[in-house]
Design a protein around this motif. Structure first.
Motif, PDB file in Angstrom:
ATOM      1  N   VAL A 143       0.860  -1.304  -0.043  1.00  0.00           N
ATOM      2  CA  VAL A 143       0.055  -0.121   0.086  1.00  0.00           C
ATOM      3  C   VAL A 143       0.583   1.272  -0.063  1.00  0.00           C
ATOM      4  CG1 VAL A 143      -1.594   1.250   1.378  1.00  0.00           C
ATOM      5  CG2 VAL A 143      -2.221  -1.069   1.093  1.00  0.00           C
ATOM      6  N   MET A 144       1.914   1.169   0.735  1.00  0.00           N
ATOM      7  CA  MET A 144       2.829   2.477   0.830  1.00  0.00           C
ATOM      8  C   MET A 144       3.365   2.583  -0.500  1.00  0.00           C
ATOM      9  SD  MET A 144       4.409   4.990   2.224  1.00  0.00           S
ATOM     10  CE  MET A 144       3.752   4.921   3.925  1.00  0.00           C
ATOM     11  N   SER A 145       3.949   1.457  -1.225  1.00  0.00           N
ATOM     12  CA  SER A 145       4.292   1.968  -2.525  1.00  0.00           C
ATOM     13  C   SER A 145       3.392   2.189  -3.658  1.00  0.00           C
ATOM     14  CB  SER A 145       4.968   0.421  -3.029  1.00  0.00           C
ATOM     15  OG  SER A 145       6.122  -0.061  -2.189  1.00  0.00           O
ATOM     16  N   LEU A 146       2.202   1.807  -3.568  1.00  0.00           N
ATOM     17  CA  LEU A 146       1.107   2.023  -4.586  1.00  0.00           C
ATOM     18  C   LEU A 146       0.445   3.290  -4.057  1.00  0.00           C
ATOM     19  CD1 LEU A 146      -0.396  -1.675  -5.118  1.00  0.00           C
ATOM     20  CD2 LEU A 146       0.998  -0.238  -6.769  1.00  0.00           C
ATOM     21  N   HIS A 147       0.213   3.826  -2.837  1.00  0.00           N
ATOM     22  CA  HIS A 147      -0.900   4.835  -2.730  1.00  0.00           C
ATOM     23  C   HIS A 147       0.017   5.865  -1.673  1.00  0.00           C
ATOM     24  CE1 HIS A 147      -3.560   2.547  -4.566  1.00  0.00           C
ATOM     25  NE2 HIS A 147      -3.555   1.531  -3.806  1.00  0.00           N
ATOM     26  N   TYR A 148       1.276   6.081  -1.662  1.00  0.00           N
ATOM     27  CA  TYR A 148       2.043   7.070  -0.812  1.00  0.00           C
ATOM     28  C   TYR A 148       1.462   8.130  -0.691  1.00  0.00           C
ATOM     29  CZ  TYR A 148       5.763   9.922   0.745  1.00  0.00           C
ATOM     30  OH  TYR A 148       6.645  10.697   1.535  1.00  0.00           O
ATOM     31  N   GLN A 149       0.569   8.703  -1.608  1.00  0.00           N
ATOM     32  CA  GLN A 149       0.018  10.215  -1.724  1.00  0.00           C
ATOM     33  C   GLN A 149      -1.118  10.243  -0.743  1.00  0.00           C
ATOM     34  OE1 GLN A 149      -0.084   8.153  -3.925  1.00  0.00           O
ATOM     35  NE2 GLN A 149      -1.899   8.506  -5.417  1.00  0.00           N
ATOM     36  N   TYR A 150      -1.526   9.059  -0.259  1.00  0.00           N
ATOM     37  CA  TYR A 150      -2.754   9.134   0.730  1.00  0.00           C
ATOM     38  C   TYR A 150      -2.480   8.741   2.178  1.00  0.00           C
ATOM     39  CZ  TYR A 150      -5.539   8.961  -3.668  1.00  0.00           C
ATOM     40  OH  TYR A 150      -5.795   9.208  -5.161  1.00  0.00           O
ATOM     41  N   MET A 151      -1.118   8.483   2.400  1.00  0.00           N
ATOM     42  CA  MET A 151      -0.737   7.712   3.887  1.00  0.00           C
ATOM     43  C   MET A 151      -0.573   8.576   4.871  1.00  0.00           C
ATOM     44  SD  MET A 151      -1.041   4.575   3.429  1.00  0.00           S
ATOM     45  CE  MET A 151      -2.359   4.655   2.443  1.00  0.00           C
ATOM     46  N   GLU A 152      -0.611  10.022   4.465  1.00  0.00           N
ATOM     47  CA  GLU A 152      -0.433  11.055   5.636  1.00  0.00           C
ATOM     48  C   GLU A 152      -1.388  10.889   6.890  1.00  0.00           C
ATOM     49  OE1 GLU A 152       0.767  15.706   6.041  1.00  0.00           O
ATOM     50  OE2 GLU A 152      -0.250  14.999   4.510  1.00  0.00           O
ATOM     51  N   THR A 153      -2.361  10.775   6.587  1.00  0.00           N
ATOM     52  CA  THR A 153      -3.361  10.448   7.720  1.00  0.00           C
ATOM     53  C   THR A 153      -3.268   9.348   8.481  1.00  0.00           C
ATOM     54  OG1 THR A 153      -5.238  11.438   6.282  1.00  0.00           O
ATOM     55  CG2 THR A 153      -5.966  10.311   8.059  1.00  0.00           C
ATOM     56  N   TYR A 154      -2.701   8.317   7.868  1.00  0.00           N
ATOM     57  CA  TYR A 154      -2.849   7.127   8.593  1.00  0.00           C
ATOM     58  C   TYR A 154      -1.366   6.911   9.365  1.00  0.00           C
ATOM     59  CZ  TYR A 154      -6.423   6.403   5.203  1.00  0.00           C
ATOM     60  OH  TYR A 154      -7.314   6.750   4.530  1.00  0.00           O
ATOM     61  N   MET A 155      -0.229   7.577   8.824  1.00  0.00           N
ATOM     62  CA  MET A 155       1.029   7.458   9.238  1.00  0.00           C
ATOM     63  C   MET A 155       1.145   7.664  10.785  1.00  0.00           C
ATOM     64  SD  MET A 155       4.312   6.322   8.764  1.00  0.00           S
ATOM     65  CE  MET A 155       4.532   6.349   6.842  1.00  0.00           C
ATOM     66  N   GLY A 156       1.028   8.827  11.164  1.00  0.00           N
ATOM     67  CA  GLY A 156       0.904   9.349  12.550  1.00  0.00           C
ATOM     68  C   GLY A 156       0.013   8.694  13.553  1.00  0.00           C
ATOM     69  N   GLN A 157      -1.146   8.393  13.095  1.00  0.00           N
ATOM     70  CA  GLN A 157      -2.226   7.456  13.849  1.00  0.00           C
ATOM     71  C   GLN A 157      -1.930   6.099  14.145  1.00  0.00           C
ATOM     72  OE1 GLN A 157      -6.158   8.118  11.860  1.00  0.00           O
ATOM     73  NE2 GLN A 157      -5.800  10.481  12.269  1.00  0.00           N
ATOM     74  N   ALA A 158      -1.187   5.470  13.133  1.00  0.00           N
ATOM     75  CA  ALA A 158      -1.146   3.966  13.241  1.00  0.00           C
ATOM     76  C   ALA A 158      -0.023   3.376  12.899  1.00  0.00           C
ATOM     77  CB  ALA A 158      -2.473   3.341  12.499  1.00  0.00           C
ATOM     78  N   LEU A 159       0.250   3.726  11.327  1.00  0.00           N
ATOM     79  CA  LEU A 159       1.253   2.989  10.763  1.00  0.00           C
ATOM     80  C   LEU A 159       2.764   3.043  11.455  1.00  0.00           C
ATOM     81  CD1 LEU A 159       0.587   3.683   6.992  1.00  0.00           C
ATOM     82  CD2 LEU A 159      -0.283   1.977   8.392  1.00  0.00           C
TER      83      LEU A 159
END
Length: 773
Positions: A143-159
């Motif tokens: 998911v990180m490789s395919l959809h990097y541009q959408y990961m900001e919301t989830y990085m701090g909260q969970a990833l």
């Protein structure tokens, strides 16, 4: 079916891969989805249905399944929910999601759907079943490789928390996925940095920008990775992928991504542990240092390396073989990436003596020292070479040159030389030393030539006795000896050429006769090319013997590398021997090259090379080329009109360069004969022959001029061809050449950073201006 994975699911998927793309078996998808969603389905049916869906998603073009993607994704996510009591079903669903991510791009663009998918994935990373946890983490990596541009919301909260926890897991599979998540982040941000630089250079805004997750997490990741590096075992399988190896790769990627920021976060661990009593920490310190040698600025690393090498020298004789192996690897990386830290330092002599001793150690350790020597040879030569025409008299490796070559030759014949790529690494080091040898080392080069020729003769003498089981190793040794011979032939003086020429040629022909693989034949032909270059016109004496083998190789279109090498031989003959060599079999050679161009099954990569060589042939044959003039220009026109993928920019530019170089050769071959012709008819015959083809040539030049992806080398040859035609035809050419597209091309060439391109563009512009006076 009681077994897992399901054999029936595999069979269904294999059949589906054939029928579904053809529009057949339309009820399959709904049947599989029903097997997952129906309340009456058994756990075994759910699992098998999800496995079949996963296999299909992995193998079938995503576009084929796009119409059913929402239904497929719904069924998969339903099987992944934490409410699902069967771990086998959750595992099958999580694996199916991994295989379906390619065609869920539209779902990730929808925030609500994306949130739900990420929620289920994150929940599965906390599953008690290690297999489910591992598969969920694999999904996050993808998911990180395919959809990097959408990961900001989830990085701090969970990833961030999920993956850092996974990195510290005692389970190797979970730890590997946690580490590889951050490797994926670093890789993605490296690519984004490159894209941003290219966009800035072109005055554009990149579509996706880096959020610098790696740089922000660096202070937390590095200590964990350092600790993971210590989780090795003395008897680990070198081919097994374990967390400590993944940690090293992750550090390398983080170093490339974060550059100087990583240095001060790694150095304290290195300094504190390189002398640790526990060998695992000593090895981890060396590996950590090796992993950050590429990425940070050289000026940042150079003083650090110079400071550290004296400490590392003591580890060359470490009681642990693992530490000795890693310090050898570390020195190999230093010599490759930062050779200035080795050459001309107080410890250089001691280090070289350590390399000499290291060549005799275990194969993997010796192989790393061979790689270090290979890297040092070129740098030592470059530092000593202050002239473009003369060899340097001596250099810093001269005092140990003989012992290095002697030890390396011995290493190639060790009983264990086939282990750890030692034999090939030792031969590579010998070749680099020979290629980069000064005048005072030439006697050692001569001795090495004698040894290599003796080994070739010995190898040929046992050719008929080699068993099928040993044939592969025999072929590898032939290739290595050919490569060594090629390096030696390029270094041998003209005075020695006449002495070694006959024996070298006979040995190479004998290898062509006995070799059964294309790889060996390619290496032999490349060595023949070096011999041609060495002997020059004197090679003509061998043309009759070479001719049949050359023609066979030129016609071996199904063996791309052999055919490519043979085309190179034709170029070598043109440049080093002259027209007398080509006139030995001109029709056969030209026919073979025409066949390569017209054969749709021949590898496309060879066509640009053939086209360029046709230009060499034209220049070489001069007046004798007129017999091939029409066939060559017709072939060029046909190749230019063959449909090619416009998105394959690299091939398009190579092909265009080859066509333009061929045109240049043809034009120059004809115009160069005007002086001879002028004694009879005023020198107009050759240009008259060329006249009907001018429109085609300029139409092709215009394609190049209007191509936004044209390279600097494309511009250079296009300018060169325009200049040659202008010089040849004079004012009659003005209507064809005086166009806006060509003016723009020439302007770009005149401002090029490459001196050759700039010079050709300025010369052509000057010739065109003369026409307007």
């Amino acid at each position: 079916e009681a077994v897992s994975p399901s054999s029936a699911a595999q069979c269904v998927a294999f059949i589906a891969c054939i029928e579904v793309p053809r529009g057949e078996w339309p009820e399959l998808i709904s049947a599989l989805l029903g097997g997952v969603a129906s309340p009456t389905s058994t756990e075994g049916l759910k699992e098998a249905s999800l496995e079949a869906i996963g296999y299909m998603c992995e193998e079938i073009d995503p576009a084929v399944l796009q119409s059913s993607s929402n239904d497929i994704l719904t069924a998969i996510v339903q099987g992944m929910r934490k409410e699902e009591p069967c771990m086998r079903v959750r595992l099958a669903a999580t694996k199916a999601l991994l295989n379906s991510l390619e065609f869920t791009r539209s779902n990730f663009q929808n925030e609500q759907e994306r949130n739900y998918i990420m929620q289920v994935l994150c929940e599965n990373t906390q599953c008690q079943d290690v297999r489910v946890r591992t598969a969920a983490l694999q999904n996050l990596n993808q998911v990180m490789s395919l959809h990097y541009q959408y990961m900001e919301t989830y990085m701090g909260q969970a990833l961030f928390a999920i993956t850092v926890q996974a990195m510290q897991s005692e389970d190797d599979d979970v730890a590997l996925q946690g580490i590889e998540f951050w490797s994926s982040v670093a890789e993605e941000e490296i690519d984004l940095a490159i894209a941003a630089a290219e966009a800035a250079e072109n005055g554009q805004v990149p579509s996706v920008t880096s959020k610098h997750y790696a740089k922000g997490a660096l202070q937390f990741l590095v200590p964990i990775l350092m600790l993971v590096l210590t989780h090795q075992d003395e008897f680990d399988d070198e081919d097994a992928w374990k967390p400590n190896k993944a940690a090293s790769v992750c550090l390398m990627l983080l170093a490339t991504c974060c550059e100087d920021d990583i240095v001060n976060k790694v150095l304290p661990f290195v300094r504190d542990n390189v002398t640790n009593e526990d060998w695992k920490y000593r090895e981890a310190a060396l590996m950590a240092f090796s992993s950050i040698l590429e990425g940070p600025m050289p000026d940042t690393l150079l003083p650090v390396i110079v400071e550290t090498i004296p400490v590392f020298l003591w580890r060359m004789d470490d009681p642990s073989s693992v530490v000795k192996d890693t310090v050898a690897y570390c020195f190999g990386r230093i010599c490759e990436l930062h050779p200035d830290a080795v050459i001309g330092q107080e410890y250089t002599g001691q280090l070289l003596q350590g390399f000499i001793v290291g060549i005799e150690l275990e194969p993997t350790i010796a192989g790393n020292y061979c790689l270090a020597i290979s890297s040092l040879a070129e740098t030592a030569y470059d530092k000593a070479d202050d002239s473009e025409t003369e060899l340097p008299a001596t250099y810093c490796l001269s005092p140990v040159f003989e012992v290095l070559v002697t030890k390396l030759l011995a290493a190639t014949e060790r009983d264990d030389a086939s282990n750890g790529h030692l034999r090939s690494s030792a031969y590579e080091a010998i070749m680099e030393l020979v290629k980069n040898s000064p005048v005072d080392c030439y006697p050692i080069v001569q001795q090495t030539m004698v040894v290599i020729m003796q080994r070739v003769q010995m190898l040929l003498s046992v050719s008929s006795k080699i068993s099928v089981a040993d044939r592969s190793q025999y072929n590898d040794l032939q290739s290595l000896l050919c490569a060594a011979l090629q390096a030696l032939l390029r270094r041998v003086t003209k005075e020695d050429a006449a002495i070694i020429g006959p024996q070298a040629f006979d040995s190479l022909i004998a290898m062509l006769q006995t070799s059964s693989t294309g790889a060996v034949q390619e290496d032999v032909l490349m060595a023949v090319g070096s011999l041609i270059e060495l002997l020059g016109e004197h090679f003509l004496a061998y043309m009759q013997s070479l001719k049949p083998y050359l023609l066979v190789a030129l016609n071996a279109r199904d063996q791309h590398d052999v055919c490519f090498a043979a085309v190179g031989i034709v170029s070598d003959l043109c440049r080093s021997v002259g027209k007398a060599a080509l006139l030995e079999c001109p029709d056969s050679m030209m026919e073979a090259m025409f066949n390569i161009l017209s054969d749709s099954n021949a590898q496309k990569a060879i066509r640009p090379q053939v086209l360029s060589v046709l230009g060499d042939v034209a220049l070489c044959l001069g007046a004798h080329f007129q017999a091939y003039f029409e066939p060559v220009l017709n072939a060029l026109q046909q190749v230019a009109n063959v449909p090619i993928d416009p998105d394959d920019h690299e091939y398009v530019t190579e092909l265009r360069e080859g066509i333009l170089e061929a045109y240049i050769g043809v034009v120059q071959s004809l115009s160069n004969n005007n002086d001879a012709a002028s004694a009879h008819n005023g020198g107009v015959v050759n240009t008259a022959i060329l006249q009907p083809h001018l429109t085609t040539m300029f139409a092709y030049l215009e394609q190049v001029a209007n191509d936004p992806y044209r390279t600097d080398s494309n511009i250079a040859v296009a300018c060169g061809l325009m200049g040659d035609l202008t010089k040849c035809f004079g004012a009659a050419l003005l209507p064809l050449v005086d166009k806006k597209s060509f003016h723009s091309l020439l302007q770009e060439g005149r401002t090029s950073k490459v001196s050759k391109t700039r010079a050709l563009a300025m010369w052509t512009s000057k010739e065109i201006r003369k026409l307007k006076v």
